[in-house]
Write a protein that holds these residues in place. Structure first.
Motif, short mmCIF file in Angstrom:
data_model
loop_
_atom_site.label_atom_id
_atom_site.label_comp_id
_atom_site.label_asym_id
_atom_site.label_seq_id
_atom_site.Cartn_x
_atom_site.Cartn_y
_atom_site.Cartn_z
N ALA A 199 1.91 5.58 -14.24
CA ALA A 199 2.00 5.30 -12.80
C ALA A 199 0.69 4.84 -12.19
N GLU A 200 -0.38 4.82 -12.97
CA GLU A 200 -1.69 4.31 -12.54
C GLU A 200 -2.20 5.01 -11.28
N GLY A 201 -1.94 6.30 -11.17
CA GLY A 201 -2.48 7.05 -10.04
C GLY A 201 -1.80 6.81 -8.72
N THR A 202 -0.64 6.17 -8.72
CA THR A 202 0.05 5.87 -7.46
C THR A 202 0.96 6.99 -6.99
N LEU A 203 1.18 8.01 -7.82
CA LEU A 203 2.06 9.12 -7.45
C LEU A 203 1.33 10.45 -7.38
N GLU A 447 13.51 -1.21 -6.43
CA GLU A 447 13.85 -0.32 -5.34
C GLU A 447 13.79 1.14 -5.78
N LEU A 448 14.24 1.42 -6.99
CA LEU A 448 14.12 2.78 -7.51
C LEU A 448 12.66 3.21 -7.59
N MET A 449 11.79 2.31 -8.05
CA MET A 449 10.36 2.64 -8.12
C MET A 449 9.78 2.88 -6.73
N ARG A 450 10.16 2.02 -5.77
CA ARG A 450 9.68 2.22 -4.40
C ARG A 450 10.18 3.53 -3.81
N SER A 451 11.40 3.89 -4.14
CA SER A 451 11.97 5.14 -3.62
C SER A 451 11.20 6.35 -4.14
N ILE A 452 10.83 6.32 -5.41
CA ILE A 452 10.04 7.41 -5.98
C ILE A 452 8.68 7.47 -5.30
N LYS A 453 8.07 6.30 -5.09
CA LYS A 453 6.78 6.25 -4.42
C LYS A 453 6.87 6.83 -3.00
N ASP A 457 4.80 10.11 -2.20
CA ASP A 457 3.60 9.70 -1.47
C ASP A 457 4.01 9.02 -0.17
N PRO A 458 4.61 9.77 0.77
CA PRO A 458 5.13 9.16 1.99
C PRO A 458 4.05 8.51 2.85
N GLN A 459 2.80 8.96 2.73
CA GLN A 459 1.72 8.34 3.50
C GLN A 459 1.18 7.08 2.84
N GLY A 460 1.53 6.84 1.58
CA GLY A 460 1.06 5.66 0.88
C GLY A 460 -0.43 5.67 0.62
N LEU A 461 -0.98 6.86 0.36
CA LEU A 461 -2.44 6.99 0.20
C LEU A 461 -2.91 6.92 -1.25
N MET A 462 -1.99 7.08 -2.20
CA MET A 462 -2.40 7.15 -3.60
C MET A 462 -2.52 5.75 -4.21
N ASN A 463 -3.75 5.36 -4.49
CA ASN A 463 -4.08 4.08 -5.14
C ASN A 463 -3.31 2.92 -4.53
N ALA A 474 0.91 7.23 7.26
CA ALA A 474 1.49 8.19 8.22
C ALA A 474 1.46 7.59 9.63
N GLY A 475 2.55 7.76 10.34
CA GLY A 475 2.61 7.31 11.72
C GLY A 475 3.00 5.86 11.88
N ARG A 476 2.99 5.12 10.77
CA ARG A 476 3.38 3.72 10.85
C ARG A 476 3.87 3.26 9.48
N ALA A 477 4.75 2.31 9.44
CA ALA A 477 5.29 1.82 8.18
C ALA A 477 5.08 0.31 8.12
N ASN A 478 4.59 -0.14 7.00
CA ASN A 478 4.39 -1.57 6.78
C ASN A 478 4.72 -1.83 5.31
N GLU A 479 5.98 -1.95 5.04
CA GLU A 479 6.41 -2.08 3.65
C GLU A 479 6.88 -3.50 3.36
N LYS A 480 6.31 -4.05 2.29
CA LYS A 480 6.76 -5.36 1.83
C LYS A 480 7.95 -5.16 0.91
N ILE A 481 9.01 -5.78 1.21
CA ILE A 481 10.22 -5.65 0.38
C ILE A 481 10.34 -6.87 -0.53
#
Length: 481
Positions: A199-203, A447-453, A457-463, A474-481
């Motif tokens: 996972a290269e430190g993303t989880l 999408e499965l991988m993004r769902s696990i992420k 890591d709901p704040q998206g802080l890991m790597n 946290a507090g805002r979402a900016n997700e590229k689909i």
């Protein structure tokens, strides 16, 4: 002083929070020099507890974290971005061998242990830890796990994923998951460790692992063999396994351009064979039995290969020093390429049976586009993993050539996909292939991988910016689909 930096100092001490640009510089550039980033600080914890405290602090301040081991990666996976928001979490001080259980054939190590240190500890216990990489003196177990490293002995022992029984990891909210179980059978639900491996430190941050050990090797035999072509190399692999069984530990293919770079740039290197063959294979047999005669077995198998027209010439090492010299030719290819200059690199895998097809068709398509291209091909033919790197003979032309990476990728990666292969065999995705993978992974898989992420890591802080095209804070979402 920045209050956040002051809080980090309170956790790990002033001497282990680096914020001076000169002190941080070695941590902000990848091994190849392709990626350079900016960090708020480099933090060097010494224990799992300190890692957890740092991660909790970052979660509370919404500060991204880039875990880093030996910084030997080839895809920019351990290099921070250019925005300067993240800290680099350097794990080199988590370098303890916690336990060795020889009867259970396991070793418990921390993530900052170098691969060489783990190998040495295994030898001292009369055992073998079989993962073997050219960078083993500086790469760390945490990095090996995070990228699911392969190396030269996958043919016999498997990737890193297959060498792990348990993990300890710090989750993105700072909780510690203790999964350090040395069990070969544990059928109690999801195998959570597999989420973190590769996972290269993303989880989360891997801090320790239970690794498998094997019987120590007492007999080895090594040979460098000229083969007529890649088809012969594949058939020879089958012959070697028929005659030698699981003693075939490594089976590497080396193209002429790759060997020539080593001879040109690595002092003391010598061509092992006359005649400058276009393709060679490096073969190693190993056996834990002291009475085994691996050399005789190897020579007999090579004789059969010559009789069947699969081998043209060969040299069998007569000593450990000669074997080491042959392995140095293979292991120094990446360093020789680095010294030669920039190139377009591919780390791909295809079914072993399709390797000749890939090499032939890729060469045709690339030389049609660039008649003066130099193709440096080498790798682990025993498991279908090829390192396929492109450059021009004239070093000064390569800066412009690298600017055409996307065109080269279309040729190489599309062909790999058509052959049922993967565009990343053992180096990971990092920054280099984060967007490229979108072309080849099914939408449902992404999408499965993004769902696990998002779940872990709901704040998206890991790597952030590695592996997935997801940036959530946290507090805002900016997700590229």
């Amino acid at each position: 002083m920045d209050p956040f930096i002051r809080a980090l100092i309170a956790v790990v001490g002033a001497e282990r929070v680096l914020s001076d640009p000169a002190d941080m510089a070695p941590y902000l550039t990848d091994w190849r020099g392709r990626y350079r980033g900016v960090a708020r600080a480099v933090v060097c914890p010494e224990s799992t507890g300190e890692v957890a405290a740092v991660v909790r602090l970052c979660a509370g301040h919404e500060v991204p974290i880039v875990p880093q081991g030996g910084n030997t990666g080839l895809c920019g996976g351990a290099t921070p971005g250019a925005d300067g928001e993240a800290i680099v979490l350097a794990l080199g001080r988590l370098n303890r061998i916690r336990d060795i259980d020889a009867d259970n054939n396991t070793i418990v190590v921390e993530a900052g242990c170098t691969l060489a240190a783990v190998q040495t500890a295994a030898v001292e216990a009369g055992r073998l830890f079989p993962l073997s990489l050219a960078s083993e003196g500086s790469c760390t177990i945490g990095g090996n796990l995070s990228t699911n490293a392969g190396g030269v002995q996958v043919l016999r022992y498997g990737n890193t994923r297959e060498l792990v029984l348990g993990l300890e990891a710090v989750l993105p909210d700072g909780r510690v998951w203790d999964g350090l179980r040395g069990l070969r059978k544990d059928n109690t639900g999801y195998d959570l460790k597999q989420l973190f491996i590769g996972a290269e430190g993303t989880l989360g941050v891997i801090t320790a692992a239970v690794l498998k050990l094997y019987p120590a090797i007492h007999q080895r035999a090594t040979a460098w063999v000229a083969v007529p072509d890649p088809v012969s190399a594949v058939h020879m692999l089958g012959l070697m396994r028929r005659h030698c069984g699981d003693r075939v530990t490594a089976f590497e293919i080396v193209g002429r351009s790759a060997l020539d770079l080593v001879l040109a740039h690595i002092p003391g290197s010598r061509d092992p064979l006359l005649g400058r063959p276009e393709w060679s294979v490096l073969i190693e047999l190993s056996d834990p039995a002291e009475s085994a005669d691996t050399r005789t077995l190897l020579e007999a198998a090579l004789s059969h290969a010559v009789d069947e027209g699969l081998a043209c010439d060969a040299v069998v090492a007569n000593s450990l020093a000669q074997a080491s010299a042959l392995w140095a030719l293979r292991e120094n290819i990446s360093e020789a390429q680095r010294l030669e200059g920039v190139s377009i690199k591919h780390d791909v895998s295809v079914p072993v049976s399709r390797i000749p097809d890939f090499l032939d068709r890729a060469r045709q398509r690339l030389t049609q586009m660039w008649p003066d291209i130099r193709i440096v091909a080498f790798g682990h033919i025993g498991d279908g993993n090829l390192h396929y790197n492109l450059s021009k003979q004239a070093a000064e032309a390569n800066a412009a050539f690298v600017g055409r990476t996307s065109e080269a990728n279309r040729i190489v990666h599309d062909l790999v996909a058509s052959l049922g292969g993967s565009i990343s065999a053992e180096h990971g995705l990092g920054q280099l292939k984060r967007d490229e993978i979108l072309r080849y992974k099914p939408a449902v898989e992404m999408e499965l991988m993004r769902s696990i992420k998002r779940t872990l890591d709901p704040q998206g802080l890991m790597n952030p910016g590695k592996v997935l095209d997801v940036t959530v804070r946290a507090g805002r979402a900016n997700e590229k689909i």
